[in-house]
Design a protein around this motif. Structure first.
Motif, PDB file in Angstrom:
ATOM      1  N   LEU A 150       0.815  -1.216   0.000  1.00 46.32           N
ATOM      2  CA  LEU A 150       0.000   0.000   0.000  1.00 46.32           C
ATOM      3  C   LEU A 150       0.848   1.265   0.000  1.00 46.32           C
ATOM      4  CD1 LEU A 150      -2.850  -0.848   2.550  1.00 46.32           C
ATOM      5  CD2 LEU A 150      -2.904  -0.984   0.068  1.00 46.32           C
ATOM      6  N   ALA A 151       2.168   1.113   0.052  1.00 43.54           N
ATOM      7  CA  ALA A 151       3.040   2.279   0.212  1.00 43.54           C
ATOM      8  C   ALA A 151       2.826   3.361  -0.838  1.00 43.54           C
ATOM      9  CB  ALA A 151       4.506   1.838   0.226  1.00 43.54           C
ATOM     10  N   PRO A 152       2.738   3.030  -2.138  1.00 49.11           N
ATOM     11  CA  PRO A 152       2.528   4.105  -3.124  1.00 49.11           C
ATOM     12  C   PRO A 152       1.203   4.824  -2.930  1.00 49.11           C
ATOM     13  CG  PRO A 152       3.229   2.062  -4.198  1.00 49.11           C
ATOM     14  CD  PRO A 152       2.886   1.709  -2.794  1.00 49.11           C
ATOM     15  N   PHE A 153       0.178   4.059  -2.540  1.00 46.73           N
ATOM     16  CA  PHE A 153      -1.135   4.660  -2.325  1.00 46.73           C
ATOM     17  C   PHE A 153      -1.139   5.500  -1.048  1.00 46.73           C
ATOM     18  CE2 PHE A 153      -1.680   0.570  -4.503  1.00 46.73           C
ATOM     19  CZ  PHE A 153      -2.248   1.011  -5.700  1.00 46.73           C
ATOM     20  N   GLU A 154      -0.401   5.002  -0.030  1.00 45.01           N
ATOM     21  CA  GLU A 154      -0.275   5.747   1.226  1.00 45.01           C
ATOM     22  C   GLU A 154       0.399   7.093   0.991  1.00 45.01           C
ATOM     23  OE1 GLU A 154       0.607   6.804   5.349  1.00 45.01           O
ATOM     24  OE2 GLU A 154      -1.031   5.873   4.234  1.00 45.01           O
ATOM     25  N   LEU A 155       1.437   7.091   0.145  1.00 47.03           N
ATOM     26  CA  LEU A 155       2.139   8.341  -0.149  1.00 47.03           C
ATOM     27  C   LEU A 155       1.216   9.317  -0.867  1.00 47.03           C
ATOM     28  CD1 LEU A 155       4.781   9.934  -0.100  1.00 47.03           C
ATOM     29  CD2 LEU A 155       5.399   8.842  -2.272  1.00 47.03           C
ATOM     30  N   LYS A 156       0.459   8.797  -1.805  1.00 52.41           N
ATOM     31  CA  LYS A 156      -0.478   9.650  -2.537  1.00 52.41           C
ATOM     32  C   LYS A 156      -1.546  10.198  -1.593  1.00 52.41           C
ATOM     33  CE  LYS A 156      -3.225   9.662  -6.800  1.00 52.41           C
ATOM     34  NZ  LYS A 156      -3.605   8.877  -8.001  1.00 52.41           N
ATOM     35  N   TYR A 157      -2.000   9.355  -0.665  1.00 50.96           N
ATOM     36  CA  TYR A 157      -2.975   9.793   0.336  1.00 50.96           C
ATOM     37  C   TYR A 157      -2.405  10.927   1.188  1.00 50.96           C
ATOM     38  CZ  TYR A 157      -5.763   9.651   4.617  1.00 50.96           C
ATOM     39  OH  TYR A 157      -6.519  10.006   5.700  1.00 50.96           O
ATOM     40  N   ARG A 158      -1.166  10.753   1.644  1.00 48.05           N
ATOM     41  CA  ARG A 158      -0.548  11.775   2.501  1.00 48.05           C
ATOM     42  C   ARG A 158      -0.401  13.109   1.778  1.00 48.05           C
ATOM     43  NH1 ARG A 158       4.575   9.428   5.875  1.00 48.05           N
ATOM     44  NH2 ARG A 158       3.507   7.811   7.070  1.00 48.05           N
ATOM     45  N   ASN A 159      -0.143  13.041   0.481  1.00 50.41           N
ATOM     46  CA  ASN A 159       0.106  14.269  -0.268  1.00 50.41           C
ATOM     47  C   ASN A 159      -1.172  14.987  -0.683  1.00 50.41           C
ATOM     48  OD1 ASN A 159       2.894  14.096  -0.109  1.00 50.41           O
ATOM     49  ND2 ASN A 159       3.069  12.870  -1.977  1.00 50.41           N
ATOM     50  N   LEU A 160      -2.321  14.399  -0.392  1.00 50.15           N
ATOM     51  CA  LEU A 160      -3.573  15.094  -0.680  1.00 50.15           C
ATOM     52  C   LEU A 160      -3.708  16.302   0.237  1.00 50.15           C
ATOM     53  CD1 LEU A 160      -6.147  12.148  -0.930  1.00 50.15           C
ATOM     54  CD2 LEU A 160      -5.353  13.588  -2.819  1.00 50.15           C
ATOM     55  N   PRO A 161      -4.248  17.414  -0.271  1.00 43.42           N
ATOM     56  CA  PRO A 161      -4.583  18.526   0.632  1.00 43.42           C
ATOM     57  C   PRO A 161      -5.548  18.046   1.710  1.00 43.42           C
ATOM     58  CG  PRO A 161      -4.814  19.181  -1.672  1.00 43.42           C
ATOM     59  CD  PRO A 161      -4.602  17.700  -1.673  1.00 43.42           C
ATOM     60  N   SER A 162      -5.527  18.686   2.850  1.00 43.87           N
ATOM     61  CA  SER A 162      -6.316  18.208   3.990  1.00 43.87           C
ATOM     62  C   SER A 162      -7.799  18.133   3.673  1.00 43.87           C
ATOM     63  CB  SER A 162      -6.088  19.122   5.200  1.00 43.87           C
ATOM     64  OG  SER A 162      -6.448  20.461   4.891  1.00 43.87           O
TER      65      SER A 162
END
Length: 662
Positions: A150-162
């Protein structure tokens, strides 16, 4: 979004300082100190000017800050709930407790302010590492319980604006797909949106957020249902894990009805067909309450859809409505309740009341007290005989969705000038004139429409320049009564969805001029094929539903030439007379993803050339004629070559009386 919360909370503090002018000096000082602290923090930096590492750090700071702010809001709610209507000794003890809590919150805000200043001044070592990063991730990025996949998806999730993370987390709360319109209305009512300049329509902001998540592949539009959305699986799992780890949206979340944390603002309860048991709701400053029934796998008897669920099954929730002073969202969609308490009118902060598919005999006149109500959804098959006159007091109402049965709507509906959606409205003498005042309408659905309404209706609709969706339905769909063509008519320029249900002599000329049209539904129109074939020139049409719209025996290749229907993704045909579709030219229907034949009982042939529609993902035939079934079989069927490239094929066999795969 955080800035909007600060502004709203500051307004509340200012009012509270005035209202509680006789409260203890210590409490007044705490209120004022909190107000000063928030004013000191001031505005919030925009998203666009920050680099990736800065955005991530500020998003983390904003999330913590919002959590602190909601703890402060909880504290104020507890003060209001506990001190009013109690004796002096109880009030004094409560004030001491509240002062202590506010002091802790003030310290957290001071720390938050200091941390924000440091973030502005210099990047941390973590940020410096991120500046030099390429597309690879650090070990910190893989924190979803060791699920490295899930790491690539987790990174994309983190980089989403709040604000997008909040929207995504909210979507993930619903156990199944959710309609786009319902999601938009809920996001607005919940306040899960970023701050924008004054004058922007909040529903537009919600749509933008949804479209951005769809564009990034995080939300998915359900094939064949452009109005329904679901969270893509990797992100859905991430959202579940994040909630388990305590990450919230603008409010805390809980779905276990037997254990409500004291800070819970948003409650989801699942109804499985038996009595709902909960702990007491007392003293919980709940802002949103959703009761979601699970009708899957026969868990809930089907007769509940018609008779309603037993009152005792949701008695604890019903009785709790007396105490939920701060409730803003009450969502009971599909719960099939039979009655609402008179005290529903006491929920004066309510913004959203979802009663779709209820079986109510009446709606209390007290609903007129809900001065903040934005959405009243009472769609369904069995609903009240009429709306109470109190509905005319709901001047903030933006969305009024009425049931399928003909209910009486009080005269004077034109006073609700903030309405954006008005659906299920049956025409009666004088009501078309009232519609002229509703110039903010974006969605309008009218029933019992006939030829005699043509000129008056045309004049009213042309005043709705922001209209996006229009539906006109005749009284008797299979009779000779005609729908009005509305000629002369200039449709509002932004209409994207059009539904015409009723007999037409010919397709109105203005339909073919609607370049913004993305969805068209024609029902019981009984048009010739040449009238329908002109629709292929609509440049942006994505969904076409022809339900007894063209009662011909044969569809020819002229229905869709090469270059026609350039963006069509969904085609649904229902016809009692259709025997065959002869041919599709190679290169036609270049974007078609779903083809559905519904109640085409006599259809014997699928078109030659269907094998060239390589974009087709779903083929559905309900039912499938026995002769065609034999010719389509994968083990020797002579016409299987037409459909073998389609990944998903759903057929209901008329001979076997069951769903089959070919």
């Amino acid at each position: 979004m955080a800035e909007a919360l600060v502004k709203s909370f500051l307004q509340r503090l200012s009012s509270l300082i005035l209202e509680e002018s006789e409260a203890s000096t210590d409490l007044q000082d705490q209120f004022q100190r909190l107000k000063n602290r928030l004013e000191e923090i001031g505005s919030f930096p925009g998203e666009s000017g920050r680099r990736k590492h800065e955005d991530r750090l500020f998003c983390g700071w904003t999330s913590d800050f919002v959590e602190t702010l909601h703890d402060a809001d909880n504290c104020i709610n507890q003060y209001v709930t506990k001190t009013r209507n109690r004796d002096g000794s109880d009030q004094a003890q409560t004030i001491v407790q509240i002062c202590n809590e506010l002091e802790k919150i003030d310290a957290r805000l001071a720390e938050s302010s200091c941390r924000r200043s440091q973030l502005k001044m210099t990047p941390t070592s973590e940020a410096k590492e991120e500046i030099g990063e390429s597309s690879s991730t650090t070990t910190d990025d893989v924190d979803v319980e060791g699920e490295e996949s899930l790491a690539p998806f987790e990174l994309k999730y983190r980089n989403l604006p709040s604000y997008l993370r909040s929207c995504l987390l909210y979507c993930s709360l619903f156990p199944e797909k959710i309609s786009r319109g319902r999601l938009v209305r809920l996001l607005v009512a919940e306040g899960i949106l970023q701050e924008r300049p004054a004058g922007e329509v909040m529903e537009d902001i919600a749509e933008e957020n949804i479209n951005e998540l769809v564009g990034q592949g995080i939300l998915r539009i359900v094939i064949g249902f452009e109005d329904e959305l679901e969270v893509v699986d990797p992100y859905h799992r991430i959202c579940i894990l994040k909630r388990q780890q305590g990450e919230g949206i603008t409010r805390y979340l809980v779905s276990d009805s037997t254990n409500f944390p004291e800070s819970s603002h948003l409650i989801f309860i699942q109804y499985h067909g038996d009595t709902i048991t909960t702990t007491s709701f007392n003293d919980h400053p709940i802002g949103s309450l959703h009761v979601i029934p699970d009708y899957s796998q026969g868990l809930i008897p089907s007769e509940y859809w018609y008779e309603g669920i037993p009152d005792d099954h949701w008695a604890c929730v019903r009785s709790a409505l007396y105490t939920l002073t701060f409730l803003q969202v009450l969502d009971l969609e599909n719960l099939c309740i039979k009655s609402l308490p008179e005290e529903i009118g006491d929920l004066i902060h309510l913004r959203y009341l979802g009663l779709k598919h209820s079986v109510l005999d009446e709606i209390s006149e007290s609903i007129g007290n809900l001065q903040n109500l934005q959405t009243l959804d009472i769609r369904g098959h069995r609903l009240p005989r009429g709306l109470p006159s109190g509905v005319l007091n709901l001047l903030q109402l933006r969305h009024l969705m009425l049931p399928m049965n003909k209910i009486k709507v009080p005269s004077g509906i034109g006073i609700l000038t903030n309405l954006q959606s008005l659906t299920g409205l049956f025409l009666r003498p004088g009501i078309i004139e009232e519609l002229r005042s509703l110039t903010k309408l974006r969605k309008l659905e009218l029933k019992d429409v006939s030829e005699e309404h043509g000129s008056e209706l045309s004049a009213s609709i042309m005043k709705m320049r922001g209209l996006l969706s229009l539906s006109l339905r005749a009284t008797f769909l299979d009779k000779d009564e005609l729908l009005p063509t509305l000629e002369p008519f200039s449709p509002p320029p932004f209409i994207r969805k059009l539904c015409l249900s009723g007999r037409l002599v010919d397709l109105p000329d203005w339909v073919c001029s609607m370049e913004s049209l993305t969805k068209l539904s024609l029902g019981f129109s009984f048009l010739p094929e040449e009238a329908v074939s002109v629709l292929q020139d609509l440049p942006n049409l994505k969904h076409l539903i022809l339900s007894r719209a063209c009662e011909v025996k044969v569809i020819t290749k002229e229905f869709c030439r090469v270059g026609g229907f350039p963006k069509l993704e969904v085609l649904i045909i229902a016809s009692r007379t259709l025997l065959e579709w002869t041919e599709i030219e190679e290169g036609a229907l270049p974007c078609l993803a779903l083809l559905r034949f519904h109640n085409c009982l006599r259809l014997m042939n699928l078109p030659e050339g269907l094998q060239y529609v390589t974009t087709l993902k779903v083929l559905e035939m309900i039912p499938l004629h026995p002769d065609l079934e034999r010719r389509l079989k994968h083990d020797g069927g002579k016409e299987n070559y037409k459909i073998k490239h389609i990944p998903k094929k759903q057929f209901f066999s008329s001979s076997l009386r069951k769903w089959i795969e070919i």
